[in-house]
Design a protein around this motif. Structure first.
Motif, PDB file in Angstrom:
ATOM      1  N   ALA A 172      12.274  10.624 -29.522  1.00  0.00           N
ATOM      2  CA  ALA A 172      11.659  11.902 -29.126  1.00  0.00           C
ATOM      3  C   ALA A 172      12.531  12.584 -28.064  1.00  0.00           C
ATOM      4  O   ALA A 172      13.149  11.921 -27.233  1.00  0.00           O
ATOM      5  CB  ALA A 172      10.266  11.659 -28.562  1.00  0.00           C
ATOM      6  N   ASN A 173      12.578  13.903 -28.115  1.00  0.00           N
ATOM      7  CA  ASN A 173      13.283  14.664 -27.082  1.00  0.00           C
ATOM      8  C   ASN A 173      12.306  14.997 -25.960  1.00  0.00           C
ATOM      9  O   ASN A 173      11.246  15.576 -26.203  1.00  0.00           O
ATOM     10  CB  ASN A 173      13.854  15.964 -27.665  1.00  0.00           C
ATOM     11  CG  ASN A 173      14.985  15.698 -28.624  1.00  0.00           C
ATOM     12  OD1 ASN A 173      15.896  14.933 -28.316  1.00  0.00           O
ATOM     13  ND2 ASN A 173      14.945  16.315 -29.799  1.00  0.00           N
ATOM     14  N   ILE A 174      12.659  14.611 -24.734  1.00  0.00           N
ATOM     15  CA  ILE A 174      11.739  14.806 -23.605  1.00  0.00           C
ATOM     16  C   ILE A 174      12.451  15.449 -22.419  1.00  0.00           C
ATOM     17  O   ILE A 174      13.658  15.330 -22.253  1.00  0.00           O
ATOM     18  CB  ILE A 174      11.107  13.465 -23.150  1.00  0.00           C
ATOM     19  CG1 ILE A 174      12.201  12.441 -22.820  1.00  0.00           C
ATOM     20  CG2 ILE A 174      10.133  12.937 -24.191  1.00  0.00           C
ATOM     21  CD1 ILE A 174      11.688  11.181 -22.143  1.00  0.00           C
ATOM     22  N   LEU A 175      11.650  16.142 -21.616  1.00  0.00           N
ATOM     23  CA  LEU A 175      12.091  16.672 -20.331  1.00  0.00           C
ATOM     24  C   LEU A 175      11.409  15.880 -19.231  1.00  0.00           C
ATOM     25  O   LEU A 175      10.256  15.470 -19.375  1.00  0.00           O
ATOM     26  CB  LEU A 175      11.694  18.142 -20.179  1.00  0.00           C
ATOM     27  CG  LEU A 175      12.341  19.170 -21.101  1.00  0.00           C
ATOM     28  CD1 LEU A 175      11.678  20.527 -20.891  1.00  0.00           C
ATOM     29  CD2 LEU A 175      13.834  19.271 -20.844  1.00  0.00           C
ATOM     30  N   ILE A 176      12.108  15.672 -18.133  1.00  0.00           N
ATOM     31  CA  ILE A 176      11.538  15.030 -16.949  1.00  0.00           C
ATOM     32  C   ILE A 176      11.505  16.081 -15.844  1.00  0.00           C
ATOM     33  O   ILE A 176      12.534  16.714 -15.572  1.00  0.00           O
ATOM     34  CB  ILE A 176      12.398  13.834 -16.458  1.00  0.00           C
ATOM     35  CG1 ILE A 176      12.892  12.992 -17.634  1.00  0.00           C
ATOM     36  CG2 ILE A 176      11.638  12.995 -15.448  1.00  0.00           C
ATOM     37  CD1 ILE A 176      11.816  12.361 -18.459  1.00  0.00           C
TER      38      ILE A 176
END
Length: 303
Positions: A172-176
């Protein structure tokens, strides 16, 4: 005017209000199921067909494109643009705002305030990624998530590492993002039309929840925004290229921060909280832009 509303569901509040507001102003309004459109990309006469007939004679199109159909929906809007129809939000602007990573990079480049945000592909970089955004607590967001789905608040570093590893393990592509504690689970939705914020509401998360989305049980109330918040919302919409936008801000100790820019903002919450006829304002904007376009064409013709 003859107006097309691209919407998968004619019974949605926003779609119904746009139909009512258009008909009240004397316009012919047709709701069109985006996914039932099919296109002919002929060089000299591009067309869109719907339920066996060509869609013709439209002056304007209002795209209500859900996140799950962005690719096909923007193709339909682009086809209307090729036919010379005024799109209240252009296809390229919708695509730009829907790509959360791209939109944050554009806002960052233009100096718009936003939470410190990290993005990585390799699980090996997790410790440094967490440090980059100021450590825990922090917020982890799925890039493809909508309406608060796929947003996790990690209270501790250990939890953050576990959740990030799990998401990356699923490809999955995620932002933090840094967690803005002083916002206390509240954000501000600014409804931008053209170069103005025409309505604003405060959305407060329900007790025990940090996501303020109304779909997650949050509440909406009228709020008076500051000139800085107003300018930030208008600037964010302009950077995305959107004429109509819902810009979500949070108040922080160092000014307003943009969380997201939405190209198909819902009308129910903002109209209920503010008592304003936002649907009617959208038509006022469209009428003005189309009249300006016709006047411009007449001027060019005279030359």
């Amino acid at each position: 005017m003859k107006v097309a509303i691209l919407s998968r569901n004619s019974k949605l509040y926003s779609t119904q209000r746009l139909v009512q507001a258009g008909e009240a102003r004397g316009h012919e309004v047709q709701v069109i199921d985006t996914l039932r459109c099919y296109m002919n990309m002929a060089t000299h006469k591009p067309t869109i067909h719907y339920k066996g007939k060509a869609l013709e004679g439209f002056d304007a199109v209002i795209p209500r494109i859900g996140a799950s159909i962005t690719f096909y929906g923007t193709a339909v809007v682009r086809q209307f643009e090729m036919m010379g129809v005024f799109a209240v939000n252009e296809s390229v602007a919708i695509s730009r705002s829907r790509d959360k990573l791209r939109s944050l990079q554009l806002l960052s480049r233009k100096g718009v305030g936003m939470p410190v945000t990290g993005f990585a592909h390799s699980p090996d970089e997790i410790p440094d990624l967490i440090d980059m955004v100021g450590g825990a607590p922090l917020v982890i967001k799925l890039l493809e998530g909508t309406q608060g789905i796929g947003v996790v608040l990690a209270d501790t570093r250990k939890v953050a590492e576990s959740v990030i590893e799990a998401f990356l393990g699923l490809k999955a592509n995620i932002l933090i993002q840094e967690y803005i504690a002083e916002s206390s689970g509240a954000d501000i939705r600014c409804l931008v039309i053209g170069d103005k914020v025409v309505a604003a509401m405060k959305r407060q998360a329900k007790p025990g929840e940090f996501r303020s989305n109304l779909h997650r049980g949050g509440s909406a109330t009228l709020i008076k925004i500051t000139p800085e918040e107003r300018a930030t919302a208008v600037r964010a919409a302009r950077i995305m290229g959107l004429n109509i936008a819902g810009v979500d801000l949070i108040r922080s100790n160092h000014g307003p921060l943009v969380m997201e820019v939405n190209s198909s903002p819902g009308l129910e919450g903002i109209e209920s909280a503010t008592g304003k006829d936002v649907a009617g304002m959208i038509y006022s904007f469209m009428e003005k832009r189309i009249m300006e376009g016709k006047a411009s064409n007449r001027t060019v013709g005279k030359g």
